[in-house]
Design an enzyme around this catalytic site. Structure first.
Site, PDB file in Angstrom:
ATOM      1  N   MET A  83     -21.027  73.627  25.039  1.00 51.75           N
ATOM      2  CA  MET A  83     -21.398  72.333  25.607  1.00 51.75           C
ATOM      3  C   MET A  83     -20.487  71.232  25.052  1.00 51.75           C
ATOM      4  O   MET A  83     -20.824  70.041  25.142  1.00 51.75           O
ATOM      5  CB  MET A  83     -22.865  72.024  25.311  1.00 51.75           C
ATOM      6  CG  MET A  83     -23.795  73.060  25.959  1.00 51.75           C
ATOM      7  SD  MET A  83     -25.465  72.453  26.218  1.00 51.75           S
ATOM      8  CE  MET A  83     -25.970  72.112  24.551  1.00 51.75           C
ATOM      9  N   ALA A 121     -17.955  68.881  22.401  1.00 48.93           N
ATOM     10  CA  ALA A 121     -18.010  68.231  21.079  1.00 48.93           C
ATOM     11  C   ALA A 121     -17.668  69.271  20.008  1.00 48.93           C
ATOM     12  O   ALA A 121     -18.440  69.537  19.096  1.00 48.93           O
ATOM     13  CB  ALA A 121     -19.359  67.582  20.829  1.00 48.93           C
ATOM     14  N   HIS A 175     -17.423  76.199  16.997  1.00 45.23           N
ATOM     15  CA  HIS A 175     -16.857  76.522  18.317  1.00 45.23           C
ATOM     16  C   HIS A 175     -15.453  77.128  18.165  1.00 45.23           C
ATOM     17  O   HIS A 175     -15.106  78.104  18.829  1.00 45.23           O
ATOM     18  CB  HIS A 175     -16.715  75.255  19.167  1.00 45.23           C
ATOM     19  CG  HIS A 175     -18.007  74.558  19.470  1.00 45.23           C
ATOM     20  ND1 HIS A 175     -18.325  73.335  18.948  1.00 45.23           N
ATOM     21  CD2 HIS A 175     -19.051  74.909  20.258  1.00 45.23           C
ATOM     22  CE1 HIS A 175     -19.515  72.953  19.403  1.00 45.23           C
ATOM     23  NE2 HIS A 175     -19.977  73.891  20.191  1.00 45.23           N
ATOM     24  N   GLN A 195     -31.222  72.873  30.387  1.00 47.59           N
ATOM     25  CA  GLN A 195     -31.735  73.460  29.151  1.00 47.59           C
ATOM     26  C   GLN A 195     -32.212  72.410  28.162  1.00 47.59           C
ATOM     27  O   GLN A 195     -32.635  72.739  27.054  1.00 47.59           O
ATOM     28  CB  GLN A 195     -30.709  74.393  28.512  1.00 47.59           C
ATOM     29  CG  GLN A 195     -29.531  73.700  27.852  1.00 47.59           C
ATOM     30  CD  GLN A 195     -28.482  74.699  27.440  1.00 47.59           C
ATOM     31  OE1 GLN A 195     -27.829  75.332  28.258  1.00 47.59           O
ATOM     32  NE2 GLN A 195     -28.289  74.867  26.136  1.00 47.59           N
ATOM     33  N   GLY A 252     -22.529  82.260  18.960  1.00 53.25           N
ATOM     34  CA  GLY A 252     -22.682  82.070  17.524  1.00 53.25           C
ATOM     35  C   GLY A 252     -24.038  82.551  17.031  1.00 53.25           C
ATOM     36  O   GLY A 252     -25.048  82.367  17.707  1.00 53.25           O
ATOM     37  N   LYS A 261     -25.521  81.146  14.799  1.00 50.38           N
ATOM     38  CA  LYS A 261     -26.256  79.890  14.577  1.00 50.38           C
ATOM     39  C   LYS A 261     -27.440  79.789  15.547  1.00 50.38           C
ATOM     40  O   LYS A 261     -28.506  79.297  15.196  1.00 50.38           O
ATOM     41  CB  LYS A 261     -25.268  78.734  14.780  1.00 50.38           C
ATOM     42  CG  LYS A 261     -25.847  77.382  15.083  1.00 50.38           C
ATOM     43  CD  LYS A 261     -26.371  76.722  13.844  1.00 50.38           C
ATOM     44  CE  LYS A 261     -26.749  75.270  14.024  1.00 50.38           C
ATOM     45  NZ  LYS A 261     -27.342  74.907  15.270  1.00 50.38           N
ATOM     46  N   ASP A 262     -27.229  80.228  16.798  1.00 49.23           N
ATOM     47  CA  ASP A 262     -28.297  80.230  17.799  1.00 49.23           C
ATOM     48  C   ASP A 262     -28.720  81.687  18.022  1.00 49.23           C
ATOM     49  O   ASP A 262     -28.512  82.258  19.095  1.00 49.23           O
ATOM     50  CB  ASP A 262     -27.801  79.578  19.088  1.00 49.23           C
ATOM     51  CG  ASP A 262     -27.384  78.138  18.859  1.00 49.23           C
ATOM     52  OD1 ASP A 262     -28.263  77.271  18.788  1.00 49.23           O
ATOM     53  OD2 ASP A 262     -26.175  77.882  18.701  1.00 49.23           O
ATOM     54  N   GLN A 315     -30.932  82.628  20.985  1.00 53.43           N
ATOM     55  CA  GLN A 315     -30.157  82.553  22.231  1.00 53.43           C
ATOM     56  C   GLN A 315     -29.302  83.814  22.395  1.00 53.43           C
ATOM     57  O   GLN A 315     -29.231  84.397  23.490  1.00 53.43           O
ATOM     58  CB  GLN A 315     -29.274  81.308  22.190  1.00 53.43           C
ATOM     59  CG  GLN A 315     -28.245  81.233  23.285  1.00 53.43           C
ATOM     60  CD  GLN A 315     -27.489  79.925  23.250  1.00 53.43           C
ATOM     61  OE1 GLN A 315     -27.990  78.911  23.717  1.00 53.43           O
ATOM     62  NE2 GLN A 315     -26.285  79.920  22.702  1.00 53.43           N
ATOM     63  N   ARG A 348     -24.899  68.109  16.751  1.00 44.47           N
ATOM     64  CA  ARG A 348     -25.942  67.114  16.482  1.00 44.47           C
ATOM     65  C   ARG A 348     -25.845  66.505  15.082  1.00 44.47           C
ATOM     66  O   ARG A 348     -26.455  65.470  14.824  1.00 44.47           O
ATOM     67  CB  ARG A 348     -27.330  67.742  16.666  1.00 44.47           C
ATOM     68  CG  ARG A 348     -27.644  68.097  18.106  1.00 44.47           C
ATOM     69  CD  ARG A 348     -29.088  68.543  18.260  1.00 44.47           C
ATOM     70  NE  ARG A 348     -29.468  68.596  19.663  1.00 44.47           N
ATOM     71  CZ  ARG A 348     -29.309  69.670  20.436  1.00 44.47           C
ATOM     72  NH1 ARG A 348     -28.788  70.772  19.930  1.00 44.47           N
ATOM     73  NH2 ARG A 348     -29.677  69.630  21.705  1.00 44.47           N
TER      74      ARG A 348
HETATM   75  P1  AMP Z   1     -23.060  74.721  21.888  1.00 43.91           P
HETATM   76  O1  AMP Z   1     -21.865  73.939  22.324  1.00 43.91           O
HETATM   77  O2  AMP Z   1     -23.859  74.023  20.833  1.00 43.91           O
HETATM   78  O3  AMP Z   1     -23.895  75.236  23.050  1.00 43.91           O
HETATM   79  O4  AMP Z   1     -22.497  76.007  21.164  1.00 43.91           O
HETATM   80  C1  AMP Z   1     -21.588  76.866  21.813  1.00 43.91           C
HETATM   81  C2  AMP Z   1     -21.491  78.136  21.020  1.00 43.91           C
HETATM   82  O5  AMP Z   1     -21.063  77.854  19.703  1.00 43.91           O
HETATM   83  C3  AMP Z   1     -22.857  78.857  20.912  1.00 43.91           C
HETATM   84  O6  AMP Z   1     -22.656  80.254  21.072  1.00 43.91           O
HETATM   85  C4  AMP Z   1     -23.279  78.522  19.504  1.00 43.91           C
HETATM   86  O7  AMP Z   1     -24.120  79.506  18.923  1.00 43.91           O
HETATM   87  C5  AMP Z   1     -21.942  78.472  18.786  1.00 43.91           C
HETATM   88  N1  AMP Z   1     -22.054  77.689  17.549  1.00 43.91           N
HETATM   89  C6  AMP Z   1     -22.632  76.471  17.407  1.00 43.91           C
HETATM   90  N2  AMP Z   1     -22.601  76.086  16.118  1.00 43.91           N
HETATM   91  C7  AMP Z   1     -22.010  77.099  15.428  1.00 43.91           C
HETATM   92  C8  AMP Z   1     -21.696  77.315  14.053  1.00 43.91           C
HETATM   93  N3  AMP Z   1     -21.977  76.413  13.125  1.00 43.91           N
HETATM   94  N4  AMP Z   1     -21.096  78.481  13.709  1.00 43.91           N
HETATM   95  C9  AMP Z   1     -20.803  79.408  14.661  1.00 43.91           C
HETATM   96  N5  AMP Z   1     -21.067  79.265  15.966  1.00 43.91           N
HETATM   97  C10 AMP Z   1     -21.666  78.128  16.347  1.00 43.91           C
END
Ligand code: AMP
Length: 300
Positions: free
Chosen positions: A30, A32, A37, A61, A148, A150-151, A154, A188
């Protein structure tokens, strides 16, 4: 690197590489971008012939309109970061391209989505994730998609979805990238006040407290959880949830006999943060743990 905004263009760009038998890696995001990422993009770059990064802030979402409105959007900076890594295509469709007028289909995964984030954010959250990820897979047709740890919930939901719908894509889950004080990187985090930013490191300390208790021989989840709650309380954090759950079903565990997942969500000011850590009776390095996450679960 090219920024592409339509489904027709991304398909056209990938037609020849696919015909030539090249592997396509997709990193759904998403935007940023932060090192979390970028770590996924680097892994995709190392493993695939063609790397596509999707950048789409998926409205469906978000359960909180204020969260959606405040979500950081930094398209130019993101494009230069992805370009520097050697990403081939940044796929950044508009909302109307993904959800044209009349859009009426939802992909919903049962079970795994009904707990933790699903319980607290509402069912629309994972329905939104499952639907948009299915669409991105159909638009791009990747051989491998990178997510990641991290989620973690998901990632498990997407694995389930891929198996249930026979989607021809391999899911790789990559380790969580953290700040030096342990805070998991997140788009965030930038919204935290300096005071909340300092307190936020307690999330990781709480997850570590579980591992420390387990390493010291604790096998009962209740005292291990209390140690974590104490670490949070020391930073004046009352979590939305802090649970020790099965890495396969996300159901609370009754004993810590093998690998379990410690998961936490908490509000710091107006910002909601989530984190998790795999807990093992004999600790193993993060990278190996992430490899375990990629192995096919034995139970549904
Ligand atoms: P998002 O842009 O937040 O939807 O994240 C995109 C991808 O990056 C998702 O698969 C997340 O799980 C992963 N991600 C977000 N934060 C981290 C992190 N700190 N370490 C590794 N992967 C991450």
């Amino acid at each position: 690197m090219k920024t592409i905004t339509t489904v027709a263009e991304i398909r056209a760009a990938l037609l020849e590489p696919k015909r030539a038998g090249q592997t396509i890696g997709l990193v759904p995001t998403m935007g940023a971008f932060h090192e979390g990422h970028l770590s996924l993009m680097r892994r995709a770059r190392a493993q695939c012939d063609v790397v596509v990064v999707s950048l789409f802030v998926n409205p469906s979402q978000f359960n909180d309109p204020a969260d959606l409105a405040a979500y950081p959007r930094e398209a130019e900076r993101d494009a230069s970061l992805a370009g520097a890594i050697g990403v081939d295509h940044l796929f950044a469709p508009a909302v109307e391209e993904v959800y044209p007028p009349g859009f009426a289909t939802t992909v919903a995964v049962a079970g795994l989505t009904e707990t933790l984030e699903g319980r607290h954010r509402g069912r629309a959250h994972f329905d939104g994730v499952s639907t948009v990820v299915t669409k991105l897979f159909n638009m791009v047709g990747p051989d491998v998609a990178y997510f990641g740890q991290k989620d973690a919930q998901q990632a498990l939901v997407i694995r389930r979805l891929v198996r249930d719908l026979d989607l021809p894509v391999r899911i790789e889950v990559c380790p969580t990238i953290r700040e030096p004080d342990g805070l998991a990187l997140s788009s965030r985090n930038a919204r935290l006040s300096p005071d909340d930013r300092a307190r936020a490191a307690a999330l990781h300390r709480a997850l570590d407290a579980v591992q420390q208790a387990v390493t010291a021989g604790e096998r009962d989840p209740a005292p291990a959880r209390l140690a974590a709650l104490a670490a949070l309380r020391a930073a004046q954090i009352e979590p939305e949830y802090f649970e020790l759950v099965s890495t396969h079903t996300l159901a609370p565990v009754e004993r810590i006999d093998g690998e379990v997942l410690a998961v936490v969500a908490a509000h710091l000011g107006a910002t909601r943060l989530i984190d998790n850590q795999l807990i093992h009776p004999s600790p193993i390095p993060d990278r190996e743990v992430a490899t375990l996450m990629t192995a096919a679960p034995t139970a549904a």
